[in-house]
Design a protein around this motif. Structure first.
Motif, PDB file in Angstrom:
ATOM      1  N   PHE A 376       0.833  -1.204   0.000  1.00 26.19           N
ATOM      2  CA  PHE A 376       0.000   0.000   0.000  1.00 26.19           C
ATOM      3  C   PHE A 376       0.868   1.255   0.000  1.00 26.19           C
ATOM      4  CE2 PHE A 376      -2.783   3.195   1.859  1.00 26.19           C
ATOM      5  CZ  PHE A 376      -3.971   2.964   1.181  1.00 26.19           C
ATOM      6  N   LYS A 377       1.846   1.282   0.862  1.00 24.83           N
ATOM      7  CA  LYS A 377       2.722   2.458   0.977  1.00 24.83           C
ATOM      8  C   LYS A 377       3.575   2.644  -0.281  1.00 24.83           C
ATOM      9  CE  LYS A 377       4.718   3.213   5.010  1.00 24.83           C
ATOM     10  NZ  LYS A 377       5.445   2.966   6.274  1.00 24.83           N
ATOM     11  N   PHE A 378       3.937   1.569  -0.933  1.00 19.92           N
ATOM     12  CA  PHE A 378       4.728   1.652  -2.159  1.00 19.92           C
ATOM     13  C   PHE A 378       3.963   2.432  -3.233  1.00 19.92           C
ATOM     14  CE2 PHE A 378       5.644  -0.343  -6.346  1.00 19.92           C
ATOM     15  CZ  PHE A 378       6.949   0.082  -6.499  1.00 19.92           C
ATOM     16  N   PHE A 379       2.675   2.095  -3.434  1.00 20.46           N
ATOM     17  CA  PHE A 379       1.893   2.788  -4.461  1.00 20.46           C
ATOM     18  C   PHE A 379       1.531   4.209  -4.037  1.00 20.46           C
ATOM     19  CE2 PHE A 379       1.224  -1.591  -5.938  1.00 20.46           C
ATOM     20  CZ  PHE A 379       1.536  -1.419  -7.272  1.00 20.46           C
ATOM     21  N   GLN A 380       1.258   4.395  -2.764  1.00 20.06           N
ATOM     22  CA  GLN A 380       0.993   5.742  -2.276  1.00 20.06           C
ATOM     23  C   GLN A 380       2.202   6.653  -2.502  1.00 20.06           C
ATOM     24  OE1 GLN A 380      -1.410   7.548   0.148  1.00 20.06           O
ATOM     25  NE2 GLN A 380      -2.747   6.494  -1.306  1.00 20.06           N
ATOM     26  N   ALA A 381       3.394   6.145  -2.205  1.00 21.75           N
ATOM     27  CA  ALA A 381       4.611   6.931  -2.411  1.00 21.75           C
ATOM     28  C   ALA A 381       4.803   7.255  -3.884  1.00 21.75           C
ATOM     29  CB  ALA A 381       5.821   6.170  -1.870  1.00 21.75           C
ATOM     30  N   GLN A 388      -8.115   2.042   0.474  1.00 27.26           N
ATOM     31  CA  GLN A 388      -8.603   0.711   0.782  1.00 27.26           C
ATOM     32  C   GLN A 388     -10.112   0.734   0.967  1.00 27.26           C
ATOM     33  OE1 GLN A 388      -6.388  -2.360   2.445  1.00 27.26           O
ATOM     34  NE2 GLN A 388      -5.030  -1.021   3.585  1.00 27.26           N
ATOM     35  N   LEU A 389     -10.740  -0.331   0.521  1.00 26.69           N
ATOM     36  CA  LEU A 389     -12.172  -0.549   0.703  1.00 26.69           C
ATOM     37  C   LEU A 389     -12.369  -1.756   1.607  1.00 26.69           C
ATOM     38  CD1 LEU A 389     -13.190  -0.479  -3.072  1.00 26.69           C
ATOM     39  CD2 LEU A 389     -13.256   1.460  -1.511  1.00 26.69           C
ATOM     40  N   TYR A 390     -13.549  -1.834   2.170  1.00 32.18           N
ATOM     41  CA  TYR A 390     -13.875  -3.020   2.968  1.00 32.18           C
ATOM     42  C   TYR A 390     -15.359  -3.302   2.818  1.00 32.18           C
ATOM     43  CZ  TYR A 390     -15.067  -5.916   6.998  1.00 32.18           C
ATOM     44  OH  TYR A 390     -15.555  -6.914   7.797  1.00 32.18           O
ATOM     45  N   GLY A 391     -15.685  -4.569   2.739  1.00 30.88           N
ATOM     46  CA  GLY A 391     -17.085  -4.967   2.671  1.00 30.88           C
ATOM     47  C   GLY A 391     -17.192  -6.436   2.323  1.00 30.88           C
ATOM     48  N   GLN A 392     -18.419  -6.872   2.131  1.00 31.85           N
ATOM     49  CA  GLN A 392     -18.690  -8.250   1.740  1.00 31.85           C
ATOM     50  C   GLN A 392     -19.747  -8.249   0.637  1.00 31.85           C
ATOM     51  OE1 GLN A 392     -19.142  -7.328   5.116  1.00 31.85           O
ATOM     52  NE2 GLN A 392     -17.045  -7.899   5.621  1.00 31.85           N
TER      53      GLN A 392
END
Length: 662
Positions: A376-381, A388-392
């Motif tokens: 995550f941090k690699f792409f943000q940088a 990020q999303l969360y759900g079902q």
């Protein structure tokens, strides 16, 4: 952890979205919304499909015409309200046309994963009993023909790719162009026939059946009404605004809940242009051509992209490798300070985004499973606006998301508008089960009243089965599945998924399964990322023949030992991996080891690899393997090998383990 146990999305300042709400209020079903778009914007581009290297445009008027003809033909074939229409194949405009055509008949659409095997298809078909299946091509048609009389409900198999189809004479088969001709003939006799069908659709009709991930058993089918599907799309667009003409590339399976939200709901509600790649293999190059404004990739795909970048750097000159490492280090350091490094942006990241097709991104997302914080941090940088999303599936996909100015790689953000997240039965640190309530939850599971009732508590909230907590900002932090949270025999609590994600940030690790429940220490089974590890080996002139042979090489074990030790340095001592083994094959959904969305089926792994797991907790230094693996084309291969058990520290001997346990 905070003591907060509930957070409402209504407390968050999201975008207005009133124009989207008006659109779905005026046209409250998918066919009505499509017809409204075709009337108001007939010549605007709605979809594109790449074929033989050419992007072919489909306007809203053409989209509606295809759906009208298919819908009338479906009715002629005997589809009535309450029936099911199945769809299978790659992401294609024809899939979406068939889906909305089913809804125009007040029938339900059911998407099946393109790589589903015959027994999986037979289960779903006999459970849902569709009369019609829209199958893309010869590969998909073959699956249904091979099932023969095992799927008696199927009356018509509609295909839209003619290659290889001339040899078949099954009476159920019909070409899509011939289907549309039937519909066109009906329209010629009664020009209002389709408009009358659309007018009869109701917002409370169940429109979509979507398979759950099925991590423990056969998938269940979540039911969504038009009102829920469109209503949740509006709330999602308030949190992540998209506009008419914004570009999107459909790279995830249309049978998955999130691709349904983007390629169908957002397409109709926001008039975002959906682009369908030529094939799964060309998706990333097609993405570069389109330069989308929004992209959703699963964590596994983001991990592959990150690994591919590092793989390419392995082949570059030492000078370029140093620039890359320097730029990434500066970028991540700046990100940790809440800043962007403009020097790294100018020298490295701008060109890298352009190479990937990410230059025009307004938003990017990941969901469906947890992503490692390092990825995550690699792409943000890099400057990718990743959230990020969360759900079902049961909650219509994502219902939490980061705000633009509050992206935190440790969390999945705030609940969306009209959504409330609660933590029930929290422990002293605030960790408990995540439950969710919003007006657009599923109506229940199709033909499964008992499971439907068990999915909700007495307040109507959906029980996710996930463990998490709300931090001081009100962000949701997801830890793992409750049933997967583990404790060693020495009372060390750990999350297998958390450690697995750290391992998978490595360029060389494709998949990992963390073990240790009721055992004296934590161990791992690891699958190498074959394309990259093989390239690494070739550069060092290490001889090998197959995946199995490469994974057994001592040089590869040393390479993976270094990767595991790197991860161990970031973990508390009691949670560090003590032993690992490199598996002789990749984990595969076709073998039941992964779900179709690439989640690990831990119960299957525990049973199938019981001998290897046993050796990881014994004094043995090797595991002898003699097994047969089956491939998708029906061929089989015998694998006879010996796997090394790598001991990173002096893990307790078996006798000591028994002593500790007692």
């Amino acid at each position: 952890m905070a003591n907060l146990t509930e957070k409402s999305g209504n407390d968050i300042q999201w975008a207005d979205g009133s124009h989207h709400l008006k659109a779905v209020t005026d046209a409250d079903t998918l066919p009505k919304l499509l017809a409204a778009n075709a009337k108001a914007h007939p010549n605007q581009v709605a979809q594109r499909e790449k074929d033989f290297g050419i992007w072919n445009e489909i306007t809203w008027s053409q989209f509606n015409d295809h759906v009208a003809k298919m819908a009338l033909a479906f009715k002629e074939f005997g589809v009535v309200p309450g029936d099911v229409v199945a769809l299978i194949g790659d992401n294609r405009p024809e899939w979406v046309w068939g889906e909305v055509a089913a809804h125009a008949n007040q029938a339900m659409s059911l998407g099946i994963y393109r790589d589903a095997l015959e027994d999986e298809i037979a289960y779903l078909i006999n459970y849902a009993e569709p009369k019609i299946v829209v199958a893309e091509d010869e590969e998909q048609v073959d699956k249904f023909l091979m099932l023969g009389d095992k799927i008696p409900s199927i009356k018509k198999i509609i295909y839209h790719d003619t290659r290889g189809m001339q040899k078949y004479d099954d009476p159920r088969l019909i070409y899509l162009a011939d289907v549309e001709k039937i519909g066109a003939d009906i329209l010629a006799k009664n020009p209002n026939a389709y408009a009358d069908m659309v007018a009869a659709t109701k917002t409370d009709d169940v429109a979509v059946l979507c398979t759950t991930s099925g991590t423990t058993s056969n998938p269940k089918l979540s039911m969504w009404k038009h009102s829920a599907f469109l209503g949740h799309a509006v709330n999602y667009l308030k949190a992540d605004p998209m506009s008419a003409g914004d570009e999107y590339l459909a790279v995830l399976p249309l049978s998955w809940v999130m691709e349904q939200m983007y390629s169908v709901a957002w397409n109709l509600v926001a008039r975002m242009i959906v682009n369908f790649p030529e094939s799964e293999d060309t998706a990333m190059s097609d993405l570069r051509e389109i330069g989308p404004h929004f992209v959703l990739l699963s964590p596994r795909v983001w991990e592959v992209v990150a690994a591919d970048i590092r793989s390419r750097m392995m082949e570059s000159s030492p000078w370029k490798q140093k620039i890359f490492d320097w730029g990434v280090e500066r970028g991540i350091a700046a990100l940790d300070r809440g800043e962007r490094d403009q020097v790294a942006e100018l020298i490295l990241f701008r060109a890298l985004r352009d190479r990937l097709g990410f230059s025009r991104l307004k938003s990017a997302a990941t969901g469906g499973a947890a992503m490692g914080p390092d990825t995550f941090k690699f792409f943000q940088a890099m400057g990718v606006p990743l959230k990020q999303l969360y759900g079902q599936t049961e909650g219509l996909g994502a219902y939490t998301i980061h705000k633009w100015d509050e992206v935190d790689h440790n969390s999945v953000g705030y609940p969306m508008n009209e959504c409330t997240i609660s933590i029930i039965n929290p422990d002293h640190e605030g960790l408990g089960e995540i439950v969710v309530s919003h007006p657009n939850l599923m109506s229940g599971y199709y033909k499964n009243k008992e499971a439907s009732e068990e999915a909700f508590d007495d307040q109507g909230r959906f029980l996710t089965g996930d463990a998490g907590y709300l931090d001081d900002k009100g962000h949701l932090v997801v830890i793992d599945r409750i049933k997967d949270l583990s404790e060693t025999s020495t009372q060390t609590r750990f999350s297998p998924q958390f450690i697995e994600n750290k391992l998978k940030f490595s360029t060389f690790v494709a998949e990992a399964v963390i073990l240790g429940k009721d055992q004296p220490y934590i161990a791992a089974m690891i699958c190498i990322r074959y394309p990259i590890v093989s390239k690494w080996a070739e550069q060092r002139r290490i001889a090998f023949t197959t995946y199995t042979d490469l994974a057994a090489r001592p040089e590869i074990y040393q390479l993976m030992r270094e990767e595991v030790e790197r991860v161990n340095e970031t973990l508390p001592e009691a949670q560090r991996i003590q032993k690992f083994v490199l598996l002789y094959k990749e984990l595969d959904a076709d073998d039941g080891e992964l779900t179709r969305t690439k989640k690990v089926r831990r119960s299957v792994i525990a049973e199938k690899y019981a001998d290897i797991i046993g050796k990881l907790y014994s004094d043995d230094e090797r595991v002898d393997i003699d097994t047969v693996i089956s491939f998708q084309d029906g061929t089989k291969q015998r694998i006879k090998t010996s796997l090394k058990v790598e001991n990173l520290s002096q893990a307790p001997k078996a006798a000591e383990q028994r002593s500790l346990a007692s």
